[in-house]
Scaffold this active site. Structure first.
Site, PDB file in Angstrom:
ATOM      1  N   ASP A 404       0.843  -1.199   0.000  1.00 59.52           N
ATOM      2  CA  ASP A 404       0.000   0.000   0.000  1.00 59.52           C
ATOM      3  C   ASP A 404       0.876   1.245   0.000  1.00 59.52           C
ATOM      4  O   ASP A 404       1.989   1.244   0.530  1.00 59.52           O
ATOM      5  CB  ASP A 404      -0.880   0.042   1.256  1.00 59.52           C
ATOM      6  CG  ASP A 404      -1.995  -0.987   1.209  1.00 59.52           C
ATOM      7  OD1 ASP A 404      -2.242  -1.541   0.128  1.00 59.52           O
ATOM      8  OD2 ASP A 404      -2.603  -1.232   2.264  1.00 59.52           O
ATOM      9  N   MET A 405       0.337   2.317  -0.564  1.00 56.75           N
ATOM     10  CA  MET A 405       1.072   3.578  -0.613  1.00 56.75           C
ATOM     11  C   MET A 405       1.552   4.003   0.773  1.00 56.75           C
ATOM     12  O   MET A 405       2.686   4.468   0.940  1.00 56.75           O
ATOM     13  CB  MET A 405       0.180   4.662  -1.214  1.00 56.75           C
ATOM     14  CG  MET A 405       0.846   6.018  -1.355  1.00 56.75           C
ATOM     15  SD  MET A 405      -0.257   7.195  -2.172  1.00 56.75           S
ATOM     16  CE  MET A 405       0.776   8.653  -2.239  1.00 56.75           C
TER      17      MET A 405
END
Length: 556
Positions: A404-405
């Protein structure tokens, strides 16, 4: 103090707090202090109110279905420069659209003298009539009789066709015997007689079919006397329902800051989602515009027990929903100076690739937080773009997996397609072992365990995920508690599967650890960063054929 000046407007003291310069971007925000203050006043009222009955699931033994509710507050300025706030709720409260102190609905679907309730009553009457006809003794009997006749016909036809085949074999046997025993003239007469028997049987078959056709037609005609009436009622119901739905969508007409109206049909262009316009945010805007109040900021919070699928924590702030509210609020905020969408804010990657390991076949990268693994729709810079610049001669895919970012930690990158397929196969076979470290907002009483909660995307609010036992994909996480201190828990996560947001949902959901990861802006509270880090990965080197482990300690 929840003091009402008129309808849904409440005064509020500034107490040295500055007013916001731009209106809140409602889909990703930090609540303004004045909105927090307004929300606390509403929450205090909800604790002690006796104006309505609604089971939020906060009291043991309360009657009625448990329904938590999203509430909203909007900071506004009057024409005379006074500052106050509006309060609203999504849907209904205690089966009521109007509750003193809260803004009214866009359209009152509960108005007994309005077209909607009248139309709903008509539909109910038609439904009752259809149900009565479909359960009527004569109708049911006619259906059963027709069904039984079809079965009898199929059975008789089947038996007669078997008889035809048997008789054909008998005739063929007689022909063979006659050819050995009879002279030519007698044989010809005998075979002619056998042919006539065959023709007679086929005529009998034809007659059987015709006889049954007439019987079935008569029974079907009897049934059609009922079904025609039912079909006409269903057509009438469909037409009335479509007309009522269209009129309802046209009645949900939304203002914006420039005084322009748009209804649901004009906003969505296609079929609007169910309950569009019933959320707190559109109600707050509509009341503000109708009463010449200038919207300054807003915030929405959850009040009540968490639903079974979504992650909603009591008293916590959440963004507006995407599928229903984004198109509506897009129109309603026209003419306001709104905070920029942070998704469109370009974030340049200032740090070089943090390469933990590299050889002729692969690299292990330490991804920073708030950096995409691969390019997004609006942000193109990512670990992958950096890798392509670093490995200009690399063929095929480079990144084998993603983070995930908001998550930092270890990623495997490859330099050729053969290595990619090897590592990918290890992921598919779940032979690659990963360990994440996280800090949770809450104290976990257990020492270790396994979370098994299937996940699917929330279609109304992408990219968030829901726990769904009907349509979700399997998601399994093992965990081990490292330390519990001062309301926080440090934990190791060992994901068995790799679903989107798996660790974040399994941490935050009430059926998981019920403690969101600190800094989780989707399932917890926004912070400086998400306290989730992929700190260790173990896999078989595709060429050396030996297990390798890489570790990068948590930065928090």
């Amino acid at each position: 103090m929840f003091t009402t000046i008129h309808a849904g407007y409440h005064p509020i003291g500034l107490e040295g707090l500055k007013l916001p310069k731009q209106f809140t971007f409602p889909f990703y925000y930090t609540p303004h202090p004045l909105c927090v203050k307004a929300a606390e006043e509403v929450q205090q009222y909800l604790k002690i109110q006796t104006d309505f009955e609604h089971n939020f699931g906060l009291e043991d033994g309360a009657e009625g279905l448990i329904i938590g509710k999203m509430f909203g507050v909007m900071l506004v300025e009057t024409r005379t420069g006074h500052i106050g706030y509006l309060a609203g709720f999504s849907g209904k409260l205690g089966e009521r659209n109007f509750v003193e102190g809260f803004v009214p609905p866009i359209f009152d679907t509960l108005n007994t003298s309005g077209f909607y309730k009248k139309g709903e009553h008509q539909l109910n009457e038609i439904n009752t009539e259809i149900e009565a006809l479909e359960s009527a003794e004569n109708y049911v009997k006619a259906k059963v009789e027709l069904g039984n006749l079809h079965q009898r016909y199929e059975q008789e036809l089947k038996e007669f066709k078997i008889y035809l085949k048997t008789q054909k074999k008998v005739r063929n046997q007689k022909r063979e015997e006659a050819r050995l025993e009879l002279h030519a003239d007698a044989l010809a007469d005998y075979e002619s007689q056998l042919d006539k028997e065959s023709i007679a049987l086929h005529y009998k078959l034809k007659h059987l079919k015709l006889e049954w056709k007439l019987r079935l037609a008569k029974a079907d005609e009897k049934l059609q006397l009922f079904e025609k009436v039912i079909s006409n009622l269903k057509t009438q119901r469909k037409k009335l329902s479509a007309q009522l739905q269209r009129e309802l969508h046209q009645s949900y007409s939304f203002l914006n800051a420039e005084g322009e109206h748009k209804d649901l049909l004009n906003i969505f262009k296609t079929q609007p989602p169910a309950a569009a316009g019933e959320c707190a945010a559109p109600k707050l805007f509509q009341f503000a515009y109708k009463n010449e109040l200038k919207p300054l900021a807003m915030a929405e919070f959850w009040w009540g027990a968490s639903p079974k699928s979504q992650i909603r924590k009591h008293k916590q702030f959440y963004p507006a929903c995407r599928s229903k509210c984004e198109p509506i609020l897009g129109h309603m905020m026209e003419g306001l100076v709104v905070e920029p969408n942070p998704i469109f804010e370009f974030k340049s990657i200032k740090r070089r690739l943090d390469i933990v390991y590299e050889d002729n076949y692969l690299l292990v990268i330490n991804k920073p937080e708030e950096v995409l693994s691969v390019p997004g729709k609006t942000i193109k810079e990512s670990v992958l773009t950096q890798l392509r610049a670093y490995l200009p001669d690399a063929k095929g895919p480079i990144l084998v997996h993603r983070l995930d970012m908001s998550t930092s930690g270890l990623l495997i990158a490859v330099k050729n397609e053969k290595t990619y397929k090897n590592i990918q196969k290890q992921f598919i076979n779940r032979s690659i072992k990963k360990r994440y470290v996280a800090i949770l907002d809450g104290e976990i009483p257990t020492t270790e365990g396994c979370i098994d909660l299937p996940l699917r995307v929330d279609l109304d609010n992408r990219p968030t995920q829901l726990v769904c036992y009907d349509y979700g994909k399997p998601a399994i996480t093992k965990y081990k508690i490292i330390e519990v201190s001062e309301g926080k828990t440090r934990v190791y996560f060992y994901p068995i599967t790799g679903r989107t947001h798996q660790l974040r949902v399994h941490a935050a959901h009430q059926l998981g650890l019920n403690a969101p990861i600190i800094g989780d802006d989707l399932y917890g509270k926004k912070g400086k960063r998400l306290h989730l880090h992929a700190e260790q990965i173990t896999f078989e080197h595709p060429v050396k054929k030996e297990k390798v482990t890489f570790t990068v300690p948590s930065p928090f």
